[in-house]
Design a protein around this motif. Sequence first.
Motif, PDB file in Angstrom:
ATOM      1  N   MET A   1      -5.517  61.635  41.908  1.00 45.85           N
ATOM      2  CA  MET A   1      -6.361  62.148  40.825  1.00 45.85           C
ATOM      3  C   MET A   1      -6.462  63.649  40.958  1.00 45.85           C
ATOM      4  N   ARG A   2      -6.244  64.314  39.839  1.00 45.54           N
ATOM      5  CA  ARG A   2      -6.305  65.755  39.878  1.00 45.54           C
ATOM      6  C   ARG A   2      -7.393  66.252  38.959  1.00 45.54           C
ATOM      7  N   GLY A   3      -8.031  67.412  39.377  1.00 47.31           N
ATOM      8  CA  GLY A   3      -9.057  68.010  38.549  1.00 47.31           C
ATOM      9  C   GLY A   3     -10.181  68.547  39.393  1.00 47.31           C
ATOM     10  N   THR A   4     -11.103  69.341  38.824  1.00 51.61           N
ATOM     11  CA  THR A   4     -12.196  69.968  39.558  1.00 51.61           C
ATOM     12  C   THR A   4     -13.147  68.953  40.139  1.00 51.61           C
ATOM     13  N   LEU A   5     -13.247  67.823  39.550  1.00 55.84           N
ATOM     14  CA  LEU A   5     -14.185  66.807  40.044  1.00 55.84           C
ATOM     15  C   LEU A   5     -13.801  66.348  41.425  1.00 55.84           C
ATOM     16  N   PHE A   6     -12.523  66.443  41.776  1.00 60.45           N
ATOM     17  CA  PHE A   6     -12.046  65.957  43.069  1.00 60.45           C
ATOM     18  C   PHE A   6     -11.361  67.072  43.866  1.00 60.45           C
ATOM     19  N   ALA A   7     -11.674  68.322  43.520  1.00 62.95           N
ATOM     20  CA  ALA A   7     -10.948  69.438  44.144  1.00 62.95           C
ATOM     21  C   ALA A   7     -11.229  69.557  45.619  1.00 62.95           C
ATOM     22  N   ASP A   8     -12.461  69.176  46.117  1.00 64.39           N
ATOM     23  CA  ASP A   8     -12.815  69.349  47.528  1.00 64.39           C
ATOM     24  C   ASP A   8     -12.502  68.132  48.363  1.00 64.39           C
ATOM     25  N   ALA A   9     -11.960  67.118  47.814  1.00 62.61           N
ATOM     26  CA  ALA A   9     -11.665  65.909  48.585  1.00 62.61           C
ATOM     27  C   ALA A   9     -10.495  66.168  49.507  1.00 62.61           C
ATOM     28  N   PRO A  10     -10.619  65.830  50.837  1.00 58.08           N
ATOM     29  CA  PRO A  10      -9.503  66.029  51.768  1.00 58.08           C
ATOM     30  C   PRO A  10      -8.423  65.004  51.518  1.00 58.08           C
ATOM     31  N   ASP A  11      -7.262  65.314  52.075  1.00 61.79           N
ATOM     32  CA  ASP A  11      -6.173  64.342  51.958  1.00 61.79           C
ATOM     33  C   ASP A  11      -6.531  63.102  52.762  1.00 61.79           C
ATOM     34  N   GLY A  12      -6.396  61.936  52.191  1.00 61.98           N
ATOM     35  CA  GLY A  12      -6.713  60.694  52.884  1.00 61.98           C
ATOM     36  C   GLY A  12      -8.201  60.483  52.971  1.00 61.98           C
ATOM     37  N   PHE A  13      -8.611  59.384  53.559  1.00 66.03           N
ATOM     38  CA  PHE A  13     -10.027  59.047  53.734  1.00 66.03           C
ATOM     39  C   PHE A  13     -10.417  59.310  55.192  1.00 66.03           C
ATOM     40  N   PRO A  14     -11.699  59.717  55.484  1.00 69.58           N
ATOM     41  CA  PRO A  14     -12.125  60.012  56.883  1.00 69.58           C
ATOM     42  C   PRO A  14     -11.965  58.790  57.771  1.00 69.58           C
ATOM     43  N   ARG A  15     -11.537  59.030  59.024  1.00 73.11           N
ATOM     44  CA  ARG A  15     -11.312  57.910  59.928  1.00 73.11           C
ATOM     45  C   ARG A  15     -12.578  57.528  60.664  1.00 73.11           C
ATOM     46  N   SER A  16     -13.552  58.412  60.741  1.00 74.54           N
ATOM     47  CA  SER A  16     -14.801  58.057  61.421  1.00 74.54           C
ATOM     48  C   SER A  16     -15.949  58.220  60.456  1.00 74.54           C
ATOM     49  N   ARG A  17     -16.947  57.342  60.593  1.00 74.05           N
ATOM     50  CA  ARG A  17     -18.093  57.367  59.682  1.00 74.05           C
ATOM     51  C   ARG A  17     -19.273  56.701  60.364  1.00 74.05           C
ATOM     52  N   GLY A  18     -20.447  56.833  59.793  1.00 74.43           N
ATOM     53  CA  GLY A  18     -21.648  56.214  60.335  1.00 74.43           C
ATOM     54  C   GLY A  18     -22.509  57.224  61.069  1.00 74.43           C
ATOM     55  N   ASP A  19     -23.836  56.921  61.202  1.00 71.41           N
ATOM     56  CA  ASP A  19     -24.772  57.836  61.875  1.00 71.41           C
ATOM     57  C   ASP A  19     -25.309  57.249  63.185  1.00 71.41           C
ATOM     58  N   PHE A 157       2.570  67.772  29.049  1.00 68.65           N
ATOM     59  CA  PHE A 157       1.213  68.242  29.355  1.00 68.65           C
ATOM     60  C   PHE A 157       1.291  69.401  30.351  1.00 68.65           C
ATOM     61  N   PRO A 158       0.510  70.475  30.150  1.00 71.46           N
ATOM     62  CA  PRO A 158       0.517  71.597  31.108  1.00 71.46           C
ATOM     63  C   PRO A 158      -0.255  71.246  32.373  1.00 71.46           C
ATOM     64  N   ASP A 159      -0.021  72.020  33.436  1.00 77.44           N
ATOM     65  CA  ASP A 159      -0.746  71.785  34.690  1.00 77.44           C
ATOM     66  C   ASP A 159      -2.188  72.267  34.607  1.00 77.44           C
ATOM     67  N   ASP A 160      -2.440  73.300  33.822  1.00 76.35           N
ATOM     68  CA  ASP A 160      -3.800  73.848  33.736  1.00 76.35           C
ATOM     69  C   ASP A 160      -4.566  73.181  32.584  1.00 76.35           C
ATOM     70  N   PHE A 161      -4.826  71.913  32.737  1.00 85.62           N
ATOM     71  CA  PHE A 161      -5.494  71.155  31.673  1.00 85.62           C
ATOM     72  C   PHE A 161      -7.005  71.147  31.812  1.00 85.62           C
ATOM     73  N   VAL A 162      -7.542  71.388  33.017  1.00 83.08           N
ATOM     74  CA  VAL A 162      -8.979  71.273  33.250  1.00 83.08           C
ATOM     75  C   VAL A 162      -9.721  72.278  32.375  1.00 83.08           C
ATOM     76  N   GLY A 163     -10.774  71.806  31.706  1.00 84.78           N
ATOM     77  CA  GLY A 163     -11.572  72.659  30.852  1.00 84.78           C
ATOM     78  C   GLY A 163     -11.021  72.786  29.441  1.00 84.78           C
TER      79      GLY A 163
END
Length: 812
Positions: A1-19, A157-163
Amino acid sequence: MRGTLFADAPDGFPRSRGDAFAVVDARGTVTNWTPGAERLLGWAAAEARGPVSRLLWSRADGARLAGLVCPEHSVFLGPLLLRHREGTPVGVVLWGHPLAPDQWLLQAENAEAVRHDDLLGALLHGLFTESPFIIDVFDTDLCFLARNDSRIRATGFPDDFVGRTMREVSPPGLLDADAFEARQRLVLTSGRAMIGSEVRGRDPRDPDRDTVWSETILPLRGADGDVVALAHMVFDLTTEARARERLDLVNEASARIGSTLDVLHTAQELTDVAVPRFADFSYVNLLDTVLGGEEPRPGPVAETVPLRRAAATMVPDGPARTVVSPGEVDHFASMPGTPAARALATGKPVLLTGEELLVELEAADPVRAQLIRGFAVRSWLLVPMFARGAALGVVLFVRFSRAHSFEADDVLLAQEFVARAAVCIDNASRYTRERATAMTLQRNLLPQRLPLLATVETASRHLSRGSHAGLGGSWFDVIPLSGARTALVIGEAGGRGLHSAVSMGRLRTAVRTLADLDMAPEELLTHLSDQVKRFQDEQGGPTPGAAAPTCLYAIFDPITMRSLMASAGHAMPARLSPEGEVSVTGTPATPALGTGGVPFECAEMAHADGDLLALYTDGLLAPESGGGAVLRLGEALAGAGASAGSEPGEVADETLRRLVPGGHPGEDVSLLVARLHRLPPDRYATWDLPDAPESVGRARGLVTGKLAEWELAELEFTTELLVSELVTNAIRYGSPPVRLRLIRDRRLICEVGDGSSTSPHVRRALETDEGGRGLYLVSQLASLWGTRYHARGKTLWAEQPLPAPDGAPDDT
């Protein structure tokens, strides 16, 4: 998924979680414990300090964990069971992180929570990276927030579609931007999802054909329930839509092809269905045997069989010129070795490109090759037409104005509706053949020519039902009777087809047989009705749904100028006087033949010299009936009599023109028109004779004198013998009054009547008998003889042919 909504998501899912965290030293002792760990296992920090093995459900897991930890980096320790403070197992997923020399940070998460997160992650990954759907996310200003990289998304479709909006970034012609934004705004304002809308556009990868999508627009709501964004999901339905269009075309072909039982009309329906939805040009070539209604022969077709153009359809903007017109032989298709010959020989369709077709045509048909080159033919599909294993012809489909050639599915589609059309054309050809057989039989069972009579001029017309309806059974006849009288007969056999034609022939034969017995009209119909009942008994009862047979029988006497007539469920004749007045004799309603009920009654009609009598079947006035129909007949007959000549044939033609425009009635029509004339008084003589033996000699003298007056002296000898025997028979075996009548019509007729109803008969006399040879002598001398009965006795009659005028054939 591409776009500003997911721009800060790292590649893959975190391997460790929980508190839930715990610090463990090199000896495997818990030295620190977080509130998250207390929530997970129920142990307070003070209680949890100690050997970590106390927290393991299986102590064997301790050694395994010790071997997995790594001092350099974090490691996934896998799922395992820990012990809750209450002694119950708790499934967790565990990670180990190095903190300092000889210390590790253990991180745990409830295994069920990890499984839920993994499933959610897999779902998001499938939707946004591997989904067959196109997925977009728009903000409330209808601008892109994100989109997936679906493999079915159109190019451009162009690459700069966001907005930016869909209108701004979509390739030209892809979709109707105004309609798309209207749907987005409707979902925004209503808050209701729009699911499964079918939309059409043109994909740049296939610009000549519509692409069909199933579109769903969903509102995305925030924590307060307000719509904060729109999810747009699209699935490509082009393959399914084109399959549905093909099925619709097959259904349309099934509904439109075969609406009639006419071969040419059915062929035209086939080409009309194909153009323009399937092809730009189409024609049907049929074998001559099919067009002629002959039985097609199963098996291979000779290479030189002629193929005749039966129908053709071209798109409106196509070339106006064609090489072969409907009805002409297609010489190229009829040649050996051509695609048509190959298709008929193999039973398989032939698919050619424009270039391949030109190669086939260059040598064989240069004119057609030039036209094909001008058409810029892209694809050429020839499908053989077979039914019941026999070849009927070929059907051609051509594309020249569209970019796409025929595909494999198109060939299957063409074969499908050509096969359906073949059944209809075969049925129409068989119907043509059977109808021609029935009509030939009917024509042969009707009078081939009407008798030429001096006192009755007749003309008949017979129109069969329209070519798409079953053959009817209307019929007519003109029968010369004794005494210069004439029987006029018309009727309807009821039913349709060959059965009706055969029934009509049986009825006509029965009427002729009964007419020879010189019965009164009502008596003849009574016997005829009984005969119809016998016919029905032979067939197991009346034909279901068929009308009962009807008949009208009329006898015209040119000496008295009166007609006696009786009807069995049939309309009475119309009379047109020389002054132009039309009248119809009314009789009580009588039943049809074979139905029983009230007895038949006889009506009498007086005539003037030159009266016109019209006998007709109900089809002449269909669909009208009753008084309005009779009035319409009267107007047509009066108009025909006024505008046409005096010939009955001219009156009949004009009447049909007025009542049956176009000459294609909905029911069988029979019309019999008779012009009635008086027999001149000098053509007959009547004498009353005393009931005494001396009357025989007087009768001979009277007859000899009349024959001399008529210049028929050569008939004196035989006529005297006939008169002597008939008068002698009346005096010896009959009773008074005795009457002699001599009539000169188209034949010489001798009649002797008496008051007795005793039936005379011919017998073979012995050599020793003194008498008994009179009627035998009459039968030998007369060409025809017989007896007719009436209310006051009987009449014996005998006919002789008149001498033929010089150069004319003898009337026998």
